[in-house]
Design a protein around this motif. Structure first.
Motif, PDB file in Angstrom:
ATOM      1  N   ASP A   1       0.808  -1.219   0.000  1.00 53.11           N
ATOM      2  CA  ASP A   1       0.000   0.000   0.000  1.00 53.11           C
ATOM      3  C   ASP A   1       0.842   1.270   0.000  1.00 53.11           C
ATOM      4  O   ASP A   1       0.310   2.365   0.130  1.00 53.11           O
ATOM      5  CB  ASP A   1      -0.950   0.021   1.202  1.00 53.11           C
ATOM      6  N   LEU A   2       2.162   1.148  -0.157  1.00 48.12           N
ATOM      7  CA  LEU A   2       2.986   2.345  -0.264  1.00 48.12           C
ATOM      8  C   LEU A   2       2.945   2.867  -1.700  1.00 48.12           C
ATOM      9  O   LEU A   2       2.751   2.104  -2.642  1.00 48.12           O
ATOM     10  CB  LEU A   2       4.430   2.052   0.129  1.00 48.12           C
ATOM     11  N   PRO A   3       3.142   4.151  -1.902  1.00 49.95           N
ATOM     12  CA  PRO A   3       3.000   4.737  -3.239  1.00 49.95           C
ATOM     13  C   PRO A   3       4.147   4.358  -4.176  1.00 49.95           C
ATOM     14  O   PRO A   3       5.238   3.994  -3.764  1.00 49.95           O
ATOM     15  CB  PRO A   3       3.015   6.239  -2.958  1.00 49.95           C
ATOM     16  N   TYR A   4       3.863   4.449  -5.463  1.00 49.94           N
ATOM     17  CA  TYR A   4       4.853   4.337  -6.534  1.00 49.94           C
ATOM     18  C   TYR A   4       5.532   2.977  -6.558  1.00 49.94           C
ATOM     19  O   TYR A   4       6.728   2.860  -6.722  1.00 49.94           O
ATOM     20  CB  TYR A   4       5.877   5.470  -6.437  1.00 49.94           C
TER      21      TYR A   4
ATOM     22  N   ALA B   1      13.742   7.867   8.227  1.00 50.98           N
ATOM     23  CA  ALA B   1      13.595   8.484   6.905  1.00 50.98           C
ATOM     24  C   ALA B   1      13.359   7.358   5.905  1.00 50.98           C
ATOM     25  O   ALA B   1      14.201   6.468   5.748  1.00 50.98           O
ATOM     26  CB  ALA B   1      14.838   9.283   6.539  1.00 50.98           C
ATOM     27  N   THR B   2      12.216   7.389   5.231  1.00 52.27           N
ATOM     28  CA  THR B   2      11.831   6.371   4.264  1.00 52.27           C
ATOM     29  C   THR B   2      11.997   6.942   2.865  1.00 52.27           C
ATOM     30  O   THR B   2      11.391   7.970   2.541  1.00 52.27           O
ATOM     31  CB  THR B   2      10.368   5.945   4.486  1.00 52.27           C
ATOM     32  N   HIS B   3      12.806   6.290   2.036  1.00 46.96           N
ATOM     33  CA  HIS B   3      13.149   6.839   0.719  1.00 46.96           C
ATOM     34  C   HIS B   3      12.754   5.870  -0.384  1.00 46.96           C
ATOM     35  O   HIS B   3      12.978   4.660  -0.281  1.00 46.96           O
ATOM     36  CB  HIS B   3      14.652   7.114   0.638  1.00 46.96           C
ATOM     37  N   ARG B   4      12.162   6.406  -1.426  1.00 43.12           N
ATOM     38  CA  ARG B   4      11.872   5.665  -2.653  1.00 43.12           C
ATOM     39  C   ARG B   4      12.510   6.428  -3.808  1.00 43.12           C
ATOM     40  O   ARG B   4      12.271   7.620  -3.969  1.00 43.12           O
ATOM     41  CB  ARG B   4      10.358   5.558  -2.903  1.00 43.12           C
ATOM     42  N   GLY B   5      13.294   5.765  -4.637  1.00 40.33           N
ATOM     43  CA  GLY B   5      13.928   6.466  -5.742  1.00 40.33           C
ATOM     44  C   GLY B   5      14.844   5.548  -6.521  1.00 40.33           C
ATOM     45  O   GLY B   5      14.470   4.445  -6.895  1.00 40.33           O
TER      46      GLY B   5
ATOM     47  N   TRP C   1      15.093   4.590 -14.575  1.00 36.61           N
ATOM     48  CA  TRP C   1      14.191   5.692 -14.924  1.00 36.61           C
ATOM     49  C   TRP C   1      12.982   5.163 -15.693  1.00 36.61           C
ATOM     50  O   TRP C   1      12.392   5.860 -16.502  1.00 36.61           O
ATOM     51  CB  TRP C   1      14.936   6.732 -15.756  1.00 36.61           C
ATOM     52  N   ALA C   2      12.596   3.921 -15.453  1.00 33.64           N
ATOM     53  CA  ALA C   2      11.456   3.346 -16.161  1.00 33.64           C
ATOM     54  C   ALA C   2      10.154   4.028 -15.761  1.00 33.64           C
ATOM     55  O   ALA C   2       9.193   4.035 -16.510  1.00 33.64           O
ATOM     56  CB  ALA C   2      11.362   1.849 -15.878  1.00 33.64           C
ATOM     57  N   GLN C   3      10.116   4.601 -14.545  1.00 32.78           N
ATOM     58  CA  GLN C   3       8.922   5.298 -14.095  1.00 32.78           C
ATOM     59  C   GLN C   3       9.188   6.797 -14.044  1.00 32.78           C
ATOM     60  O   GLN C   3      10.330   7.238 -13.891  1.00 32.78           O
ATOM     61  CB  GLN C   3       8.512   4.817 -12.704  1.00 32.78           C
ATOM     62  N   GLN C   4       8.136   7.556 -14.133  1.00 30.60           N
ATOM     63  CA  GLN C   4       8.241   9.001 -13.988  1.00 30.60           C
ATOM     64  C   GLN C   4       7.952   9.387 -12.534  1.00 30.60           C
ATOM     65  O   GLN C   4       7.143   8.759 -11.856  1.00 30.60           O
ATOM     66  CB  GLN C   4       7.233   9.693 -14.915  1.00 30.60           C
ATOM     67  N   ASP C   5       8.613  10.446 -12.089  1.00 34.07           N
ATOM     68  CA  ASP C   5       8.335  11.004 -10.767  1.00 34.07           C
ATOM     69  C   ASP C   5       8.501   9.936  -9.686  1.00 34.07           C
ATOM     70  O   ASP C   5       7.561   9.556  -8.995  1.00 34.07           O
ATOM     71  CB  ASP C   5       6.910  11.567 -10.736  1.00 34.07           C
ATOM     72  N   THR C   6       9.713   9.420  -9.559  1.00 35.91           N
ATOM     73  CA  THR C   6       9.910   8.271  -8.679  1.00 35.91           C
ATOM     74  C   THR C   6      10.648   8.581  -7.387  1.00 35.91           C
ATOM     75  O   THR C   6      10.874   7.672  -6.605  1.00 35.91           O
ATOM     76  CB  THR C   6      10.710   7.185  -9.417  1.00 35.91           C
ATOM     77  N   VAL C   7      11.049   9.800  -7.125  1.00 33.12           N
ATOM     78  CA  VAL C   7      11.849  10.106  -5.938  1.00 33.12           C
ATOM     79  C   VAL C   7      10.947  10.709  -4.862  1.00 33.12           C
ATOM     80  O   VAL C   7      10.342  11.760  -5.065  1.00 33.12           O
ATOM     81  CB  VAL C   7      12.998  11.079  -6.282  1.00 33.12           C
ATOM     82  N   HIS C   8      10.873  10.011  -3.729  1.00 30.38           N
ATOM     83  CA  HIS C   8      10.014  10.452  -2.638  1.00 30.38           C
ATOM     84  C   HIS C   8      10.702  10.116  -1.318  1.00 30.38           C
ATOM     85  O   HIS C   8      11.319   9.060  -1.169  1.00 30.38           O
ATOM     86  CB  HIS C   8       8.648   9.775  -2.683  1.00 30.38           C
TER      87      HIS C   8
ATOM     88  N   GLY D   1       5.629  14.747  -3.093  1.00 31.74           N
ATOM     89  CA  GLY D   1       4.203  14.648  -3.323  1.00 31.74           C
ATOM     90  C   GLY D   1       3.618  13.334  -2.888  1.00 31.74           C
ATOM     91  O   GLY D   1       4.085  12.677  -1.963  1.00 31.74           O
ATOM     92  N   TYR D   2       2.573  12.913  -3.530  1.00 31.15           N
ATOM     93  CA  TYR D   2       1.741  11.736  -3.319  1.00 31.15           C
ATOM     94  C   TYR D   2       0.760  11.951  -2.176  1.00 31.15           C
ATOM     95  O   TYR D   2      -0.441  12.015  -2.406  1.00 31.15           O
ATOM     96  CB  TYR D   2       2.545  10.473  -3.084  1.00 31.15           C
ATOM     97  N   PHE D   3       1.227  12.056  -0.937  1.00 31.46           N
ATOM     98  CA  PHE D   3       0.312  12.325   0.162  1.00 31.46           C
ATOM     99  C   PHE D   3      -0.112  13.796   0.129  1.00 31.46           C
ATOM    100  O   PHE D   3       0.642  14.660  -0.325  1.00 31.46           O
ATOM    101  CB  PHE D   3       0.965  11.991   1.501  1.00 31.46           C
ATOM    102  N   PRO D   4      -1.308  14.130   0.642  1.00 30.62           N
ATOM    103  CA  PRO D   4      -1.788  15.513   0.555  1.00 30.62           C
ATOM    104  C   PRO D   4      -1.051  16.481   1.460  1.00 30.62           C
ATOM    105  O   PRO D   4      -1.203  17.695   1.301  1.00 30.62           O
ATOM    106  CB  PRO D   4      -3.259  15.406   0.953  1.00 30.62           C
ATOM    107  N   TYR D   5      -0.280  15.987   2.428  1.00 28.89           N
ATOM    108  CA  TYR D   5       0.441  16.868   3.350  1.00 28.89           C
ATOM    109  C   TYR D   5       1.939  16.659   3.206  1.00 28.89           C
ATOM    110  O   TYR D   5       2.401  15.531   3.035  1.00 28.89           O
ATOM    111  CB  TYR D   5       0.064  16.585   4.813  1.00 28.89           C
TER     112      TYR D   5
END
Length: 465
Positions: free
Chosen positions: A176-179, A297-301, A306-313, A350-354
């Motif tokens: 259920d985590l994004p991206y 600190a939880t990092h996605r990237g 670069w197969a996905q767009q907007d992947t660094v969170h 992004g992704y989450f509203p806050y």
């Protein structure tokens, strides 16, 4: 001399994996003077990794069926025998404390197993209810080398199985985590290697590579980390440094959840964490005052893929607080305690509203020889943590912001536990949540868990290391 050595070995093995109060009685049994109370029980919990299995998280269809199940579990809580350990059942996991002494040239085998049945009946606006029936088992062999203050190499396997599940996601991230798009890769059985190398530079420090002591062993508060992940998540692996000194305790780690190759359809993922406790007032007296500091600190990237767009969170969650404990009698296990934390959340990508949020977390508890009770209050505004316990995030179930941007809950907790032997324990836990901001909507969870964690000394092998 052999008899004395045997008694000392028995004492040492009895101390391994025991709670602070159990070590107190063991020291008295063997006539030790000036013993220490030791570390928190949370330091002995099993490592975990994170992902949740969507096919297991279904709800029971009938309310009457849910009530019958709840009644059965409540009856089990009432009828358990009164020979108890009096601690939160997560504290009874069989991991050895990393700062225990290591006996050189020892070859041993160990099993860490937990069989559990947990039923969650949640307020559906925030979290969907589900049931977790299953078991997780780790089996490994360890060899201890006489280098520095000890070196231990452990090799084995770890598995997690839910009754009635026929497939498991093979991705190493929470579903259920994004991206994350790696949802279609399934396996029939979830088996992972267990590999750990541990070096003790000093008697009170440990450096680990490979599988680490993770999950609730980090001692994070529930608005940052949900302890239920001990039942749903992969073992953590990466690098970890732990230290336990007279006035200060520290845990620093990197949990590498996923690495990537070119054209992979998922991201690089890791978690960096820090958990420290400064002992402002401690010793053999009745009062203890501690200053905990926590951050993850939880990092996605990942730059390579670069197969996905907007992947660094990145999501960062931190907390600082005070915990005051009182023991009316130092020779009895009874303890009354209270804690207060200020919590903050930052994010980017992004992704989450806050992107910024904060909260306050208050707890009051009492630990007896046979029971453990506690109550918590949480208030969070624009707060989001990817690993938070139910109702902590300021989000609805479908990740939309709450109407007023803030959420709160009152939680009641009761634990009734029975330790039949040092390596065998049975526990029943009940939790009830009330959400004042949602017309005091009520949720509850009931859980029954058995842990069997035997150790088998095999031989002492002397060689030229």
């Amino acid at each position: 001399s052999k008899l004395i050595q045997t008694l000392l070995n028995l004492k040492e093995w009895a101390l391994v994996g025991s709670s602070a109060d159990e070590r107190h009685h063991i020291e008295r049994l063997f006539g030790a003077q000036g013993h220490q109370q030791g570390r928190s029980d949370q330091d002995r919990l099993p490592p975990v990794r994170g992902y949740r299995y969507a096919r297991c998280l279904g709800r029971y269809e009938g309310f009457g069926e849910r009530m019958r199940l709840s009644a059965i579990l409540i009856a089990l809580i009432v009828m358990l025998p009164a020979v108890l350990s009096g601690q939160h059942y997560y504290s009874m996991a069989g991991e050895r404390p990393e700062t225990d002494s290591i006996r050189p040239n020892e070859l041993s085998a160990s099993i860490r197993s937990a069989l559990f049945f947990r039923n969650n009946e949640y307020n559906a606006r925030s979290v969907k209810g589900y049931t977790l029936p299953g078991a997780r088992v780790s089996a490994f062999a360890s060899y201890l080398l006489p280098a520095a203050h000890g070196v231990k190499l452990s090799l084995g396997v770890s598995t997690l199985n839910y009754w009635g599940a026929s497939r498991y996601p093979a991705g190493i991230a929470y579903s259920d985590l994004p991206y994350w798009t790696d949802y279609n890769d399934y396996v029939r059985l979830r088996i992972l290697p267990y590999v750990q190398a541990m070096l003790k530079p000093t008697a009170t420090t440990a450096l680990m590579l490979g599988n680490i002591a993770g999950g609730t062993a980090h001692g994070l508060i529930e608005p940052i980390y949900n302890p239920e992940l001990d039942l749903t998540a992969d073992p953590e692996a990466g690098v970890q440094f732990r230290g336990d000194w007279t006035r200060f305790r520290m845990d620093v780690w990197v949990n590498w959840m996923s690495m990537i190759f070119k054209n992979d359809n998922h991201q690089e993922s890791f978690v960096f964490g820090l958990s420290t406790t400064s002992k402002l007032l401690s010793g053999e007296g009745k009062w203890r005052l501690e200053l905990p500091l926590q951050a993850i600190a939880t990092h996605r990237g990942g730059e390579y893929n670069w197969a996905q767009q907007d992947t660094v969170h990145t999501w960062v969650n931190g907390a600082v607080g005070l915990k005051l404990s009182y023991r009316p009698r130092t020779d009895k296990p009874m303890q009354i305690w209270g804690s207060a934390y200020g919590v903050a959340a930052l994010s980017s990508g992004g992704y989450f509203p806050y992107e910024r949020g904060w909260g306050g977390y208050l707890s009051l508890g009492m630990d007896l020889e046979h029971f453990a009770f506690r109550t918590d209050y949480w208030y969070g505004r624009h707060y989001v943590s990817p690993f938070a316990a139910p109702f902590a995030n300021s989000l609805t179930y479908d990740k939309q912001p709450l109407t007023n941007g803030w959420g709160d809950y009152i939680r009641l907790y009761a634990d009734y536990s029975w330790r039949m032997a040092r390596s065998v324990s049975l526990a029943a836990v009940a939790r009830v949540w009330f959400q004042p901001s949602d017309r005091f909507a009520m949720s509850h969870a009931l859980e029954l868990t058995m842990r069997i964690d035997p150790n088998f000394p095999i031989a002492f092998l002397k060689g030229n290391h």
